[in-house]
Design a protein around this motif. Structure first.
Motif, PDB file in Angstrom:
ATOM      1  N   ARG A 162      45.341  13.055 -48.038  1.00 59.01           N
ATOM      2  CA  ARG A 162      44.635  12.896 -49.309  1.00 59.01           C
ATOM      3  C   ARG A 162      45.016  11.562 -49.931  1.00 59.01           C
ATOM      4  O   ARG A 162      46.169  11.130 -49.838  1.00 59.01           O
ATOM      5  CB  ARG A 162      45.023  14.042 -50.266  1.00 59.01           C
ATOM      6  N   VAL A 163      44.046  10.918 -50.581  1.00 59.84           N
ATOM      7  CA  VAL A 163      44.281   9.653 -51.266  1.00 59.84           C
ATOM      8  C   VAL A 163      43.733   9.751 -52.678  1.00 59.84           C
ATOM      9  O   VAL A 163      42.593  10.172 -52.881  1.00 59.84           O
ATOM     10  CB  VAL A 163      43.584   8.475 -50.537  1.00 59.84           C
ATOM     11  N   GLY A 177      51.475   4.161 -62.381  1.00 55.25           N
ATOM     12  CA  GLY A 177      51.338   5.152 -61.323  1.00 55.25           C
ATOM     13  C   GLY A 177      50.647   6.410 -61.806  1.00 55.25           C
ATOM     14  O   GLY A 177      49.786   6.375 -62.690  1.00 55.25           O
ATOM     15  N   LEU A 178      51.066   7.534 -61.229  1.00 58.21           N
ATOM     16  CA  LEU A 178      50.450   8.822 -61.539  1.00 58.21           C
ATOM     17  C   LEU A 178      51.513   9.902 -61.396  1.00 58.21           C
ATOM     18  O   LEU A 178      51.463  10.756 -60.516  1.00 58.21           O
ATOM     19  CB  LEU A 178      49.272   9.077 -60.590  1.00 58.21           C
ATOM     20  N   ALA A 179      52.492   9.826 -62.290  1.00 62.55           N
ATOM     21  CA  ALA A 179      53.672  10.693 -62.176  1.00 62.55           C
ATOM     22  C   ALA A 179      53.319  12.174 -62.164  1.00 62.55           C
ATOM     23  O   ALA A 179      53.960  12.978 -61.480  1.00 62.55           O
ATOM     24  CB  ALA A 179      54.644  10.392 -63.306  1.00 62.55           C
ATOM     25  N   ALA A 180      52.280  12.550 -62.907  1.00 62.31           N
ATOM     26  CA  ALA A 180      51.925  13.970 -63.023  1.00 62.31           C
ATOM     27  C   ALA A 180      51.540  14.580 -61.685  1.00 62.31           C
ATOM     28  O   ALA A 180      51.631  15.797 -61.508  1.00 62.31           O
ATOM     29  CB  ALA A 180      50.782  14.139 -64.026  1.00 62.31           C
ATOM     30  N   GLU A 181      51.098  13.733 -60.728  1.00 66.73           N
ATOM     31  CA  GLU A 181      50.669  14.264 -59.435  1.00 66.73           C
ATOM     32  C   GLU A 181      51.577  13.848 -58.295  1.00 66.73           C
ATOM     33  O   GLU A 181      51.287  14.128 -57.129  1.00 66.73           O
ATOM     34  CB  GLU A 181      49.222  13.844 -59.156  1.00 66.73           C
ATOM     35  N   GLY A 182      52.672  13.173 -58.622  1.00 65.27           N
ATOM     36  CA  GLY A 182      53.634  12.800 -57.602  1.00 65.27           C
ATOM     37  C   GLY A 182      54.511  13.987 -57.232  1.00 65.27           C
ATOM     38  O   GLY A 182      54.344  15.083 -57.773  1.00 65.27           O
ATOM     39  N   PRO A 183      55.457  13.788 -56.339  1.00 66.04           N
ATOM     40  CA  PRO A 183      55.705  12.518 -55.663  1.00 66.04           C
ATOM     41  C   PRO A 183      54.737  12.280 -54.503  1.00 66.04           C
ATOM     42  O   PRO A 183      54.121  13.211 -53.996  1.00 66.04           O
ATOM     43  CB  PRO A 183      57.140  12.677 -55.160  1.00 66.04           C
ATOM     44  N   PHE A 184      54.624  11.005 -54.118  1.00 70.97           N
ATOM     45  CA  PHE A 184      53.726  10.604 -53.050  1.00 70.97           C
ATOM     46  C   PHE A 184      54.522  10.168 -51.820  1.00 70.97           C
ATOM     47  O   PHE A 184      55.649   9.699 -51.931  1.00 70.97           O
ATOM     48  CB  PHE A 184      52.842   9.430 -53.516  1.00 70.97           C
ATOM     49  N   SER A 190      51.903   2.819 -42.671  1.00 72.72           N
ATOM     50  CA  SER A 190      51.591   3.757 -41.587  1.00 72.72           C
ATOM     51  C   SER A 190      51.480   5.205 -42.061  1.00 72.72           C
ATOM     52  O   SER A 190      52.306   6.051 -41.725  1.00 72.72           O
ATOM     53  CB  SER A 190      52.672   3.654 -40.507  1.00 72.72           C
ATOM     54  N   PRO A 191      50.447   5.526 -42.856  1.00 73.92           N
ATOM     55  CA  PRO A 191      50.302   6.903 -43.353  1.00 73.92           C
ATOM     56  C   PRO A 191      50.124   7.899 -42.206  1.00 73.92           C
ATOM     57  O   PRO A 191      49.515   7.576 -41.174  1.00 73.92           O
ATOM     58  CB  PRO A 191      49.026   6.837 -44.209  1.00 73.92           C
ATOM     59  N   LYS A 192      50.658   9.089 -42.411  1.00 76.31           N
ATOM     60  CA  LYS A 192      50.538  10.165 -41.420  1.00 76.31           C
ATOM     61  C   LYS A 192      49.539  11.217 -41.912  1.00 76.31           C
ATOM     62  O   LYS A 192      49.228  11.302 -43.095  1.00 76.31           O
ATOM     63  CB  LYS A 192      51.909  10.815 -41.193  1.00 76.31           C
ATOM     64  N   ARG A 193      49.084  12.052 -40.985  1.00 71.30           N
ATOM     65  CA  ARG A 193      48.004  12.996 -41.274  1.00 71.30           C
ATOM     66  C   ARG A 193      48.347  13.987 -42.389  1.00 71.30           C
ATOM     67  O   ARG A 193      47.446  14.485 -43.068  1.00 71.30           O
ATOM     68  CB  ARG A 193      47.646  13.787 -40.010  1.00 71.30           C
ATOM     69  N   HIS A 194      49.621  14.278 -42.571  1.00 70.59           N
ATOM     70  CA  HIS A 194      50.024  15.287 -43.572  1.00 70.59           C
ATOM     71  C   HIS A 194      50.381  14.650 -44.917  1.00 70.59           C
ATOM     72  O   HIS A 194      50.762  15.367 -45.848  1.00 70.59           O
ATOM     73  CB  HIS A 194      51.236  16.064 -43.059  1.00 70.59           C
ATOM     74  N   GLU A 195      50.236  13.345 -45.070  1.00 71.22           N
ATOM     75  CA  GLU A 195      50.798  12.667 -46.237  1.00 71.22           C
ATOM     76  C   GLU A 195      49.788  12.438 -47.351  1.00 71.22           C
ATOM     77  O   GLU A 195      48.581  12.309 -47.122  1.00 71.22           O
ATOM     78  CB  GLU A 195      51.424  11.333 -45.802  1.00 71.22           C
ATOM     79  N   LYS A 196      50.341  12.357 -48.569  1.00 73.42           N
ATOM     80  CA  LYS A 196      49.552  12.108 -49.780  1.00 73.42           C
ATOM     81  C   LYS A 196      49.805  10.673 -50.227  1.00 73.42           C
ATOM     82  O   LYS A 196      50.947  10.229 -50.307  1.00 73.42           O
ATOM     83  CB  LYS A 196      49.959  13.097 -50.878  1.00 73.42           C
TER      84      LYS A 196
END
Length: 229
Positions: free
Chosen positions: A113-114, A149-156, A86-92
Motif C-alpha cells: 500500500r502507498v 509526514g503522516l504520524a496518525a497512520e504510521g509507522p511506515f 527496495s519496497p517489499k510486497r508486504h510493506e506500507k
C-alpha cells in the motif's frame, strides 16, 4: 528514409542507455520500468520528453518547475531512488510529493500500500487521474502538506521524499518502523546528495550518502539556521 523509433524502442533505450548505466541493476525494477508507462504520467504537451534524461515540468516552464518543485525527476533518478529503498510486497509506503503520480505507481507495483501526499490541489487531481487510468489500485493520493509526514497512520516501512530537503526531519524518521528506510536528496545548491536513512532501533539510525545530484526543494520542509552562536 529511416522511420521514427517506436514508443517501445524509446522506452528500451531509456532503460539501457540511461538507467542501467546509472547502477540500477535490480532486474525487477528494470522490468517494472517497461510495464509502468512513463509517458502516461507526463503532461500531454511534454509527452515527447517522456524518455529524455531530464526533469520535466508539471506546470509552466522548467524554470517554473524548479522554483516550485513541480517536476518529474529524471527517469534514472526515480529508478535509483526506488532501488535504494527496495519496497517489499508486504510493506506500507509513504511518499511526500506525488507530482504526476509516476513514482507512486512504481512504489505501488512493489509494495502492499502507498499513501502519497501532494500539497498542490491541481497536481493531486492530475496524479489521481493518471493512477486511475493506469489501473493502479493500491495508491491513495491525498492533498496535504507532507512536511510533517503522516504520524496518525504510521509507522511506515518506507518513506520517499520525491524532491530535496535541507535536512531530514527527525519527525519523519520517527514514523519509520524499526528496519524501515527513508530516501531523499539532502543538501543545498550546488551540493546535494541522495541519502538513505535506516531506522535500526527505537532511538538509533544509520545514514548513508549515496551519490551527488540535484533536485528541486520540497515545500515547507524546515531549513536549518546558517548562524550558530
Amino acid at each position: 528514409m529511416s522511420s521514427q523509433p517506436s514508443i517501445d524502442q524509446l522506452r528500451f533505450n531509456m532503460i539501457e542507455q540511461q538507467i542501467r548505466p546509472w547502477d540500477v541493476l535490480d532486474l525487477e525494477i528494470l522490468d517494472l520500468l517497461s510495464v509502468v508507462k512513463r509517458e502516461e504520467f507526463v503532461p500531454p504537451h511534454h509527452r515527447g520528453l517522456a524518455f529524455a534524461d531530464m526533469m520535466i515540468p508539471l506546470r509552466g516552464t522548467l524554470e517554473d518547475g524548479m522554483r516550485t518543485g513541480q517536476v518529474m525527476l529524471e527517469p534514472k533518478m526515480e529508478a535509483r531512488l526506488l532501488q535504494e529503498v527496495s519496497p517489499k510486497r508486504h510493506e506500507k509506503v509513504l511518499e511526500v510529493g506525488t507530482g504526476s503520480g509516476y513514482m507512486a505507481a512504481l512504489l505501488g507495483a512493489r509494495a502492499q500500500r502507498v499513501v502519497s501526499l501532494e500539497i498542490e490541489p491541481e497536481l493531486a487531481r492530475m496524479a489521481r487521474e493518471n493512477l486511475q487510468r493506469a489501473g493502479v489500485r493500491n495508491v491513495e493520493v491525498r492533498e496535504a502538506d507532507g512536511s510533517r509526514g503522516l504520524a496518525a497512520e504510521g509507522p511506515f516501512d518506507v518513506i520517499v521524499l520525491s524532491g530535496s530537503v535541507a535536512e531530514v526531519p527527525a519527525a519523519l524518521v520517527q514514523q519509520l518502523k524499526v528496519g524501515g528506510r527513508l530516501v531523499t536528496i539532502v543538501g543545498d545548491d550546488p551540493v546535494m546528495r541522495a541519502t538513505l536513512v535506516t531506522r535500526t532501533g527505537d532511538t538509533t539510525t544509520t545514514t548513508a550518502q549515496r551519490w551527488d545530484t540535484m533536485a528541486p526543494r520540497l515545500l515547507h520542509f524546515p531549513a536549518p539556521s546558517r548562524f550558530k552562536f
